[in-house]
Design an enzyme around this catalytic site. Structure first.
Site, PDB file in Angstrom:
ATOM      1  N   GLY A   7      16.100  -7.117  34.967  1.00  0.00           N
ATOM      2  CA  GLY A   7      17.235  -7.126  34.042  1.00  0.00           C
ATOM      3  C   GLY A   7      17.078  -8.120  32.915  1.00  0.00           C
ATOM      4  O   GLY A   7      17.512  -7.865  31.788  1.00  0.00           O
ATOM      5  N   GLU A  26      -0.337   3.006   9.772  1.00  0.00           N
ATOM      6  CA  GLU A  26      -1.769   3.038   9.428  1.00  0.00           C
ATOM      7  C   GLU A  26      -2.500   4.146  10.188  1.00  0.00           C
ATOM      8  O   GLU A  26      -3.631   3.984  10.643  1.00  0.00           O
ATOM      9  CB  GLU A  26      -2.415   1.667   9.661  1.00  0.00           C
ATOM     10  CG  GLU A  26      -1.893   0.636   8.677  1.00  0.00           C
ATOM     11  CD  GLU A  26      -2.858  -0.497   8.417  1.00  0.00           C
ATOM     12  OE1 GLU A  26      -4.083  -0.256   8.445  1.00  0.00           O
ATOM     13  OE2 GLU A  26      -2.385  -1.615   8.170  1.00  0.00           O
ATOM     14  N   PHE A  46       0.859  -1.182   0.000  1.00  0.00           N
ATOM     15  CA  PHE A  46       0.000   0.000   0.000  1.00  0.00           C
ATOM     16  C   PHE A  46       0.891   1.226   0.000  1.00  0.00           C
ATOM     17  O   PHE A  46       1.709   1.406   0.901  1.00  0.00           O
ATOM     18  CB  PHE A  46      -0.873  -0.047   1.263  1.00  0.00           C
ATOM     19  CG  PHE A  46      -1.856   1.072   1.436  1.00  0.00           C
ATOM     20  CD1 PHE A  46      -3.109   1.006   0.845  1.00  0.00           C
ATOM     21  CD2 PHE A  46      -1.554   2.156   2.245  1.00  0.00           C
ATOM     22  CE1 PHE A  46      -4.048   2.014   1.043  1.00  0.00           C
ATOM     23  CE2 PHE A  46      -2.484   3.172   2.445  1.00  0.00           C
ATOM     24  CZ  PHE A  46      -3.736   3.099   1.850  1.00  0.00           C
ATOM     25  N   ASP A  48     -10.128   2.522   7.280  1.00  0.00           N
ATOM     26  CA  ASP A  48     -11.235   2.225   8.189  1.00  0.00           C
ATOM     27  C   ASP A  48     -11.359   0.725   8.412  1.00  0.00           C
ATOM     28  O   ASP A  48     -11.687   0.265   9.511  1.00  0.00           O
ATOM     29  CB  ASP A  48     -12.563   2.758   7.623  1.00  0.00           C
ATOM     30  CG  ASP A  48     -12.740   4.244   7.842  1.00  0.00           C
ATOM     31  OD1 ASP A  48     -12.030   4.817   8.698  1.00  0.00           O
ATOM     32  OD2 ASP A  48     -13.599   4.845   7.158  1.00  0.00           O
ATOM     33  N   GLN A  71       2.166  -9.249  46.258  1.00  0.00           N
ATOM     34  CA  GLN A  71       0.883  -8.630  45.937  1.00  0.00           C
ATOM     35  C   GLN A  71       1.017  -7.380  45.070  1.00  0.00           C
ATOM     36  O   GLN A  71       0.201  -7.129  44.177  1.00  0.00           O
ATOM     37  CB  GLN A  71       0.124  -8.275  47.224  1.00  0.00           C
ATOM     38  CG  GLN A  71      -1.317  -7.841  46.968  1.00  0.00           C
ATOM     39  CD  GLN A  71      -2.060  -7.517  48.240  1.00  0.00           C
ATOM     40  OE1 GLN A  71      -1.702  -6.576  48.946  1.00  0.00           O
ATOM     41  NE2 GLN A  71      -3.093  -8.300  48.535  1.00  0.00           N
ATOM     42  N   GLN A 103       9.660  -4.329  32.778  1.00  0.00           N
ATOM     43  CA  GLN A 103       9.910  -3.952  34.169  1.00  0.00           C
ATOM     44  C   GLN A 103       9.698  -5.130  35.106  1.00  0.00           C
ATOM     45  O   GLN A 103      10.505  -5.373  36.020  1.00  0.00           O
ATOM     46  CB  GLN A 103       8.969  -2.802  34.554  1.00  0.00           C
ATOM     47  CG  GLN A 103       9.237  -2.200  35.927  1.00  0.00           C
ATOM     48  CD  GLN A 103      10.503  -1.360  35.943  1.00  0.00           C
ATOM     49  OE1 GLN A 103      10.949  -0.891  34.907  1.00  0.00           O
ATOM     50  NE2 GLN A 103      11.090  -1.186  37.127  1.00  0.00           N
ATOM     51  N   THR A 148       2.058   7.000   1.936  1.00  0.00           N
ATOM     52  CA  THR A 148       2.959   7.906   2.651  1.00  0.00           C
ATOM     53  C   THR A 148       4.103   8.393   1.769  1.00  0.00           C
ATOM     54  O   THR A 148       4.675   7.638   0.982  1.00  0.00           O
ATOM     55  CB  THR A 148       3.535   7.206   3.891  1.00  0.00           C
ATOM     56  OG1 THR A 148       2.464   6.783   4.725  1.00  0.00           O
ATOM     57  CG2 THR A 148       4.437   8.126   4.677  1.00  0.00           C
TER      58      THR A 148
END
Length: 381
Positions: A340, A363, A122, A239, A278, A336, A125
């Protein structure tokens, strides 16, 4: 709850999930590291008729609806966003032909796309016309039984490897967006060349290149619809395809969360799995709510777009925006949660985070999606 999924769609989801886990997941890290298009995965998709999902049976496709396509894209994106673009880009590049193509154009181009023997792309751009299509510089001038195209398109997924391109160009610059027309351009047309291949942060298993048109000769019969219909056709296409990018976001987020939960059950700190803490449980609970909300919105939007229900354009933009913002949020938090290890390339999380970022951009950026949503809500003010 699974929004609107039939028993057949649930069976399809399970079958594609198994295929993806067997064939795609083992290749995902290597695809990213090498930065090469996964032709072997394309062949797997061809053999299992996955490339035919977005196409009508009368043209050799599987005749599936948009929701089924979204389910497929989601399952593939759970393990490899690059591989999910094999299917999503085939849908994007071919949708202008499906919407506006004549019967002759459809018979000529769609069967090869439905089989996966040829790839689609497509081309909207440009370097100076991203969200602002009215600034398009590519020109198409009719001369006899041909249009002569001149200009450059950039950031084109499948650029150079696709065979069939839906290209948008100005035929009447004085009319702004109403002067844009759309064309089917084949690889190999005189004057159609390819520029540099982009070196990207994520989706590294995809090819992104410039398209260069220098007195490119396109048969007049390759005009899609009529002159001046191009901008409307591009918006109609987006769309429809935004839902599949939303599904890509859902898949990326869901895959990241699933991997992280399994990791947390095994990672021991302070004498017990971190999954028992928790504070982290609440963090994961919030992510799970966001993923499920995104999934339900994408599925709902896909169903409404398929029906062309009132307001489907805004709903499609909501789904794309919310789901891809969720993908970025979830993958960032999953890095996170893994500490590490999440930052290391030995694990998939950093790749998922890099891949998630592009879904907020292509898009239509998520800022543009908010413009679409606002116009749906306010109308002209």
């Amino acid at each position: 709850m699974q929004y609107d999924l039939t028993d057949e769609q649930k069976m399809f989801r399970q079958s594609i999930r198994e295929l993806v886990r067997e064939k795609v997941e083992p290749r995902a890290m290597e695809i990213d590291e090498k930065g090469e298009y996964p032709w072997d995965i394309l062949e797997v998709f061809r053999e299992n008729h996955i490339m035919g999902i977005p196409f009508a049976e009368e043209y050799g496709g599987e005749g599936a609806d948009l929701l089924t396509l979204c389910v497929a894209v989601e399952e593939i994106a759970k393990v490899c966003v690059s591989s999910s673009l094999i299917l999503a880009c085939q849908e994007l590049g071919s949708t202008p032909i499906k919407i506006a193509g004549s019967e002759g154009q459809k018979r000529k181009y769609i069967p090869d796309l439905a089989s996966g023997n040829k790839l689609a792309a497509f081309g909207l751009t440009e370097p100076e016309a991203g969200s602002d299509a009215a600034s398009m510089k590519t020109r198409a001038e009719k001369k006899g039984d041909k249009y002569i195209l001149n200009g450059v398109k950039c950031f084109i997924t499948n650029g150079g490897i696709a065979d069939t391109y839906s290209i948008f160009a100005m035929t009447d610059p004085g009319k702004g967006v109403r002067g844009i027309s759309a064309f089917i351009v084949e690889k190999g047309f005189p004057g159609f060349e390819f520029g540099k291949e982009e070196n990207k942060m994520g989706i590294r298993g995809t090819v992104t290149r410039e398209l260069i048109f220098e007195d490119c000769e396109v048969p007049a019969e390759n005009l899609l619809g009529e002159e001046g219909f191009g901008f409307k056709l591009a918006m109609m296409t987006l769309d429809r395809t935004r839902s599949s990018i939303g599904a890509q976001g859902v898949g990326c987020a869901a895959g990241a969360l699933e991997y992280t939960i399994n990791y947390m059950k095994e990672r021991v700190q302070f004498g017990r799995p971190i999954a028992a803490l928790q504070g982290l449980q609440f963090m994961v609970a919030d992510l799970a709510m966001q993923v499920e909300a995104a999934r339900q919105l994408v599925y709902h939007a896909a169903s409404m777009v398929e029906k062309e229900a009132p307001g489907y354009s805004g709903l499609s933009a909501m789904a794309k925006c919310f789901a891809t913002d969720t993908a970025m949020k979830v993958t960032t938090d999953c890095v996170q949660l893994m500490g590490g290890y999440g930052y290391m390339k030995d694990y998939p999380m950093e790749r998922m985070m890099r891949d998630a970022k592009i879904t907020q951009i292509y898009e239509g950026t998520n800022q543009v999606q908010r413009v679409v949503i606002s116009r749906q809500l306010f109308g002209k003010v």
